[in-house]
Write a protein that holds these residues in place. Sequence first.
Motif, PDB file in Angstrom:
ATOM      1  N   PRO A 113     -30.563  41.268 -24.030  1.00  0.00           N
ATOM      2  CA  PRO A 113     -29.395  42.141 -23.823  1.00  0.00           C
ATOM      3  C   PRO A 113     -29.086  42.957 -25.084  1.00  0.00           C
ATOM      4  O   PRO A 113     -29.339  42.495 -26.192  1.00  0.00           O
ATOM      5  CB  PRO A 113     -28.266  41.151 -23.521  1.00  0.00           C
ATOM      6  N   THR A 114     -28.567  44.157 -24.867  1.00  0.00           N
ATOM      7  CA  THR A 114     -28.194  44.990 -26.021  1.00  0.00           C
ATOM      8  C   THR A 114     -26.943  44.403 -26.666  1.00  0.00           C
ATOM      9  O   THR A 114     -26.249  43.576 -26.073  1.00  0.00           O
ATOM     10  CB  THR A 114     -27.872  46.424 -25.575  1.00  0.00           C
ATOM     11  N   TRP A 115     -26.651  44.863 -27.884  1.00  0.00           N
ATOM     12  CA  TRP A 115     -25.443  44.375 -28.565  1.00  0.00           C
ATOM     13  C   TRP A 115     -24.199  44.786 -27.785  1.00  0.00           C
ATOM     14  O   TRP A 115     -23.211  44.041 -27.755  1.00  0.00           O
ATOM     15  CB  TRP A 115     -25.393  44.883 -30.000  1.00  0.00           C
ATOM     16  N   ALA A 116     -24.264  45.960 -27.163  1.00  0.00           N
ATOM     17  CA  ALA A 116     -23.119  46.405 -26.354  1.00  0.00           C
ATOM     18  C   ALA A 116     -22.904  45.442 -25.188  1.00  0.00           C
ATOM     19  O   ALA A 116     -21.779  45.035 -24.907  1.00  0.00           O
ATOM     20  CB  ALA A 116     -23.374  47.819 -25.852  1.00  0.00           C
ATOM     21  N   ASP A 117     -24.022  45.052 -24.545  1.00  0.00           N
ATOM     22  CA  ASP A 117     -23.917  44.108 -23.434  1.00  0.00           C
ATOM     23  C   ASP A 117     -23.359  42.764 -23.906  1.00  0.00           C
ATOM     24  O   ASP A 117     -22.531  42.138 -23.252  1.00  0.00           O
ATOM     25  CB  ASP A 117     -25.289  43.893 -22.787  1.00  0.00           C
ATOM     26  N   ARG A 118     -23.852  42.345 -25.071  1.00  0.00           N
ATOM     27  CA  ARG A 118     -23.390  41.055 -25.582  1.00  0.00           C
ATOM     28  C   ARG A 118     -21.889  41.102 -25.851  1.00  0.00           C
ATOM     29  O   ARG A 118     -21.161  40.154 -25.533  1.00  0.00           O
ATOM     30  CB  ARG A 118     -24.099  40.716 -26.898  1.00  0.00           C
ATOM     31  N   ALA A 119     -21.438  42.243 -26.422  1.00  0.00           N
ATOM     32  CA  ALA A 119     -20.012  42.366 -26.722  1.00  0.00           C
ATOM     33  C   ALA A 119     -19.199  42.339 -25.430  1.00  0.00           C
ATOM     34  O   ALA A 119     -18.076  41.841 -25.395  1.00  0.00           O
ATOM     35  CB  ALA A 119     -19.754  43.658 -27.485  1.00  0.00           C
ATOM     36  N   ALA A 120     -19.818  42.868 -24.338  1.00  0.00           N
ATOM     37  CA  ALA A 120     -19.123  42.888 -23.054  1.00  0.00           C
ATOM     38  C   ALA A 120     -19.267  41.556 -22.320  1.00  0.00           C
ATOM     39  O   ALA A 120     -18.850  41.435 -21.164  1.00  0.00           O
ATOM     40  CB  ALA A 120     -19.683  44.024 -22.203  1.00  0.00           C
ATOM     41  N   GLY A 121     -19.883  40.604 -22.969  1.00  0.00           N
ATOM     42  CA  GLY A 121     -20.002  39.275 -22.370  1.00  0.00           C
ATOM     43  C   GLY A 121     -21.161  39.130 -21.409  1.00  0.00           C
ATOM     44  O   GLY A 121     -21.268  38.131 -20.702  1.00  0.00           O
ATOM     45  N   LYS A 122     -22.049  40.139 -21.383  1.00  0.00           N
ATOM     46  CA  LYS A 122     -23.194  40.054 -20.462  1.00  0.00           C
ATOM     47  C   LYS A 122     -24.340  39.310 -21.154  1.00  0.00           C
ATOM     48  O   LYS A 122     -25.298  39.911 -21.637  1.00  0.00           O
ATOM     49  CB  LYS A 122     -23.640  41.454 -20.049  1.00  0.00           C
ATOM     50  N   ILE A 123     -24.202  38.001 -21.215  1.00  0.00           N
ATOM     51  CA  ILE A 123     -25.219  37.177 -21.858  1.00  0.00           C
ATOM     52  C   ILE A 123     -25.869  36.292 -20.800  1.00  0.00           C
ATOM     53  O   ILE A 123     -25.196  35.443 -20.205  1.00  0.00           O
ATOM     54  CB  ILE A 123     -24.594  36.309 -22.970  1.00  0.00           C
ATOM     55  N   PRO A 124     -27.149  36.523 -20.499  1.00  0.00           N
ATOM     56  CA  PRO A 124     -27.780  35.767 -19.426  1.00  0.00           C
ATOM     57  C   PRO A 124     -27.866  34.266 -19.727  1.00  0.00           C
ATOM     58  O   PRO A 124     -28.082  33.872 -20.877  1.00  0.00           O
ATOM     59  CB  PRO A 124     -29.188  36.374 -19.322  1.00  0.00           C
ATOM     60  N   SER A 125     -27.670  33.457 -18.691  1.00  0.00           N
ATOM     61  CA  SER A 125     -27.763  32.010 -18.858  1.00  0.00           C
ATOM     62  C   SER A 125     -29.219  31.582 -18.749  1.00  0.00           C
ATOM     63  O   SER A 125     -30.047  32.298 -18.179  1.00  0.00           O
ATOM     64  CB  SER A 125     -26.959  31.309 -17.755  1.00  0.00           C
ATOM     65  N   PRO A 126     -29.559  30.400 -19.281  1.00  0.00           N
ATOM     66  CA  PRO A 126     -30.933  29.914 -19.177  1.00  0.00           C
ATOM     67  C   PRO A 126     -31.305  29.673 -17.706  1.00  0.00           C
ATOM     68  O   PRO A 126     -30.493  29.151 -16.943  1.00  0.00           O
ATOM     69  CB  PRO A 126     -30.899  28.588 -19.938  1.00  0.00           C
ATOM     70  N   VAL A 127     -32.502  30.105 -17.356  1.00  0.00           N
ATOM     71  CA  VAL A 127     -32.976  29.902 -15.986  1.00  0.00           C
ATOM     72  C   VAL A 127     -34.263  29.095 -16.037  1.00  0.00           C
ATOM     73  O   VAL A 127     -35.225  29.495 -16.691  1.00  0.00           O
ATOM     74  CB  VAL A 127     -33.250  31.252 -15.291  1.00  0.00           C
ATOM     75  N   LYS A 128     -34.260  27.936 -15.348  1.00  0.00           N
ATOM     76  CA  LYS A 128     -35.454  27.107 -15.347  1.00  0.00           C
ATOM     77  C   LYS A 128     -36.526  27.733 -14.473  1.00  0.00           C
ATOM     78  O   LYS A 128     -36.225  28.461 -13.533  1.00  0.00           O
ATOM     79  CB  LYS A 128     -35.117  25.709 -14.813  1.00  0.00           C
TER      80      LYS A 128
END
Lengths: 508, 293, 233
Positions: free
Chosen positions: A492-507
């Motif tokens: 994710p881009t830093w902008a996405d991270r700041a917006a809380g768009k952080i993907p969760s771990p997927v098995k």
Amino acid sequence: MRAGARSRWSFGPHVSEKTGAFNAYIRSQTIGVSLQDSEGPRKKSPEELAAEQKATSEISGPLTEFLNKKVTRREAISTVGKIAVGVVVVAAAGAGAAYYLTRPTGPTVAEVVIGCPFPLSGGSSGLGQDSQAMAQIFQDQWNANGGFKGLGGAPLRLIFIDNETDPNVGRTVADTLVNTDKVSAVQNGFLSGLALTESEETEKAGVPMVTGSSSNPSLTTRGFTHFYRLWIGDDKLALKQFQYLKDELLKNNPGTTVKNIAILNDDTLFGTGAGKFYAASNNDPTYGGYNIVSNITFHGPATDVTSQVLQLKSAQPDVLFTAMSFVADAVLFQKAFKQYNLDFATMFSSAGHLNPPYQQLGSDAYFPISRLPWSPDLLVTKPWEQKWQGLFKAKTGKDMYSYPCDTYSCLNTICDAVNRAKSNDPAKINTALQSTNLGPDDVMEGYDGVQFSSTGDNTKAKTLFVQLLSDNVWHTVGPSPVAAYKAVFPQPTWADRAAGKIPSPVKV
Amino acid sequence: MAIEPTALIQSILAGVFVGAIYSLVSAGLTLIWGTMRIVNFAHGALMMLGMYMAYWTWYFLGLDPLLSALVIFPTFFALGYAIDKFLLRRIIQASSVAQLLITFGLTLFIQNVVLYFWRSDIRLVTTSYSSLYWHAGGLVFDAPHVIAFFAAILCGIGLHLFLTRSSIGLAIRATAQDREAAQTVGIETKRIFGMTFGLGTALAAVAGAIITSYYPVNPDSGNQFLFLAFVVVVLGSLGNYLGALVGGLIIGVVQSTTGYVYLAQAELPLAFVVFLAILIFMPEGLFGKRLRR
Amino acid sequence: MSFSVEHVTKRYGGVTAVDDVSFQIGKGEFVGLIGPNGSGKTTLLDGLGGYIRKDAGRVALGGHDLSKAPPYELAKRGVGRTFQVPRVFDNMTVVENLYCVPAARSSEPKEKRVEDTMEMVRLASVAHEIAKNLSGGQKKLLELARVVMLNPTIVLMDEPFSGVDPAMLESLLGLMREMNKEGRTFLIVEHNIAVITKNCGRVICLDEGKVIADGSPGDIRNDPRVIEAYLGT
């Protein structure tokens, strides 16, 4: 003297014996000469004087002769030569006698001593201290399980010594280990620069050294016959990363294209080497062929990294290949990437990023990809490691990670060889190491086991690709047969991270 | 690679920000050298100790590093004074080799005590402004760097005022210029040495403390700064604190702009090229005697 | 507050530079210490000023034993000292040179004393000049001004008039007389007998480390031993 370190200023006994004998000889000569002109400060009885003069004339023959006579240069040299030869003969005889008296007698071995030089201070001291903790656990467990079966249960004794993360100090401590402590073998954890100098000393002394993830390729191209490595060289690892990028990351995510790449490495032996191999891998006809838009070497540890980050920002690479030895640098760069909004599809990383304190950055730390011999996902596939994880956590308060696992596997490989050699003699252990054949459960890493080629490389070694996912754990994301989780690509881009768009771990 | 004006300005500013820290560290080092004629190799270790104190007061009390700097200053002043009283006072007349060994030994001692108690893991301080950024005209400023910069500038001004306005400050400078003459006017130089070492130590510790909001703390953290501080001290003319304050900024900017414009790997060697060039061509330093205070 | 010197001796190896020197100086006296080159004048002054360790003897001011006192303590007790080549703090301004003197012996605020002193030595016009830019004579004045700041009981001066032009010599002497009138004692080492005999009330003459004469300028001028020491034999 650093904590935990033993004196590294001692010389081998062979040296001091010789110089000692020589000094004593010279001293006797000097006394003899000074007595020739008698009248010392203390009045001596005639008997004393007579006795001394007799002794003197006996001891100081050649030298007084040399002093009293007008001698030619050639004669002088030959006289000195005679003295020197005499000294050498006497010292050699003494050393021979000493060796004869202290030689190993019979099959009983009291203990097996293995040297463990660790970076207990200096740039990588955290890793060294954790590895030392693992080594102590290994020693306790090994001895609790009855010691060396091949040697009637002789216990294992490890000698820890601080190489201060300094290759020059490493050379000295290795010399101390093999020549003063007379260790049977040496384990060296994970730093190429240290393995390089330390192994020169062990090789000279004919003592085998087993290293874990010291990945500098030159280590096993020196023609050494007493040096073994469990992992893979950086040249092959670099290419494997390009391969992973193309065959897995890009193939599985067709929406992302990568044209430009950048290389960022520090100026350590590891950093410059790895940087070179990234560049070389890009020449590979199958997996390379990107534009290298920036290729930066910086001095680590750094006080400020703004200028490097701005250079990268101007170059706008899609993928960044990094090689940083120090976690402090990894932290500084990651913070600056965030400050200057540097977005990559992904960042390949190694040493510094894998050092646990990097993860103190929290969510800002996430998503670099690295290559490792070990990841916590192995605790699932190899459940026996959970016991060691427990012991390690109890001792250090930390979860087990790759570098301490290196130490375990190095020691286990050496101890296996000692058992088969049924001896603590370095030469015999070396021979046994050459025929090592261990399976996947004899090492902690994801290897198929241990078997050494003629160069000392482990033919059963394998690498895992790991990514720091948003549960703040380095998970195995490749290669696909062993992947436990799906890689996050592009990150994710830093902008996405700041917006809380952080993907969760997927098995997987 | 094209040089972008904004990026160049940004890198100059980054150099000024980190340079202010070099200034503070170097000012302490140069004061100690100028007054006591001791090359203090322990300066970096004492700076590191300041970083740890800032870290632990943040960790246990939640105190912002800038606030803890207010406590760190007197604490390290006292520590420095004690080091002088119990250690250096014995060797002030000794050979420079003995002095070098004792300050080097002190470094090893401090680093090992820190290693023993806190291990070598890096530690990060997170403040409310750790992730605060300001954008202006294409430039990005992060609060930790900017705040540390202003704190450093304040310390520099404070140091200047102290050394030019206070009796003790003037006595320190008098002692630096002529130990014997200072004694004839009633200055007890022994005490002044203690104060100088205390002041130098406090400056290093405060410099360490105020950067913990962005710089990772570990037992080696001070060394990177110490090496550059030696360059700055020579650049700014040995013993000249104003030279050190200005020299720190110069080295910071030289380092970061060469890093950006030329080659990143050139930045440190270039700082040393500057160092060597000054030693050879201007052994008095940039400010020579003209600005010496 | 009399200044007493009793049996002071200083040896360098086999040479006795100062040999059992004794004298007493009363409050407000203006004493010259003369002697040919190498007669031990500067060594004696350094001994009295606490710079070199005396091998024997006692120095006291107003009954206080100062034999072993370091220079800074002597200064605090009211013993001022100037050097042959003035040792001002070169890289500090004139004002700073005065401010750095600890205010131990006066209840007046330092600001006022600095101002008064600067007025007294007529350096007010160069108050903010860096000391190294002053002329040689101004440096001598500044050094004496630093001594004034100490509020001294006795002032020890090493060749105060060497290298000073006649105009400056007058103002320097004027300043010293002014201080002397305030009851401050002076002991001046001087090579030039003429200046000493003209200005001092009492002259002590050293030769080979010993006091060979002690009296009024007139007596000294006619003392055969002094003439011999100066003219040589």
